[in-house]
Design a protein around this motif. Structure first.
Motif: not given
Length: 239
Positions: A136-139, A207-211, A213-215
């Motif tokens: 969440a912080v990265m986004l 859902s998944t966090l991977v996409p 997180a990577a983006g």
């Protein structure tokens, strides 16, 4: 040093002090719980108590919004220091991000006991929640960094963020059951909120966090590079 100074200054002139870290989240959860129980709006069925559902989602959302606002807010607040003492722009932004991460830990330590009082069982998956908070912080930081150079030129950006986040809140499954279609499906905040909440409350999630997180990681790197390239122009707009 900047982080320590920020924490001291932020709540020095408040009666409630660090309680302000959790009060907005708690207020949002209370208001929407009242709306749901009053029957004004149908918000769908949740697997855990509605209050726990909203509280867990709001914690993640508030962290994302705080991270998004940090770059522009910190640079405007520390503008004179950057110009007079040659403090690196990156250090100011990083101090703000670290403050957001520190406050997220504080909120999590309060929210987990509250969730148990609301009927949520303690579970091993709660230990995964910090991963969702970091995403969440990265986004949020990626979006904030991208908007900062323009935000220093135009005050409309900072004011517009408040409107955008208000609409974005309603398009994210925070106060209602997870929706799979329409705009919500393509909303990058949706998997962040849904997955992290599932770790905290045990609600099912596909859902998944991977996409995301990577983006987000790539977006932060690109936005940080652009910030470094625009640093002379950024500094000239400070103070």
């Amino acid at each position: 040093m900047l982080l320590a100074a920020n924490l001291r200054m932020r709540y020095r002139r408040t009666l409630l002090g660090y309680a302000w870290l959790i009060l907005p989240t708690a207020a949002t959860a209370i208001v929407w719980t009242y709306v749901q129980r009053s029957g004004f709006v149908s918000l769908g069925h949740t697997r855990v108590s509605f209050a726990a559902h909203v509280l867990a989602g709001t914690v993640v959302w508030q962290l994302l919004v705080d991270a998004m606002n940090v770059p522009l807010q910190e640079l405007k607040a520390q503008g004179h220091a950057v110009r007079r003492t040659k403090v690196p722009v990156e250090a100011v932004v990083l101090a703000g991000v670290l403050e957001v991460l520190a406050t997220s830990v504080f909120r999590l330590l309060i929210v987990i006991p509250v969730l148990t009082l609301l009927g949520v069982d303690l579970r091993v998956t709660m230990m995964l929640a910090p991963i969702g908070l970091v995403v969440a912080v990265m986004l949020g930081v990626a979006i904030g960094l991208a908007l900062t150079p323009l935000g220093l030129l135009l005050d409309d950006i900072g004011r517009g963020l408040a409107i955008v986040t208000g609409v974005w809140f309603l398009l994210t499954p925070i106060v209602y059951a997870h929706a799979h279609g329409g705009v919500v499906r393509w909303n990058p905040a949706t998997p962040v909120v849904v997955v992290t909440r599932s770790w905290l409350t045990g609600e099912p999630s596909s859902s998944t966090l991977v996409p995301v997180a990577a983006g987000s990681l790539v977006a932060v790197a690109v936005a940080w590079l652009l910030m470094r390239l625009a640093r002379p122009h950024v500094v000239s707009r400070l103070g």
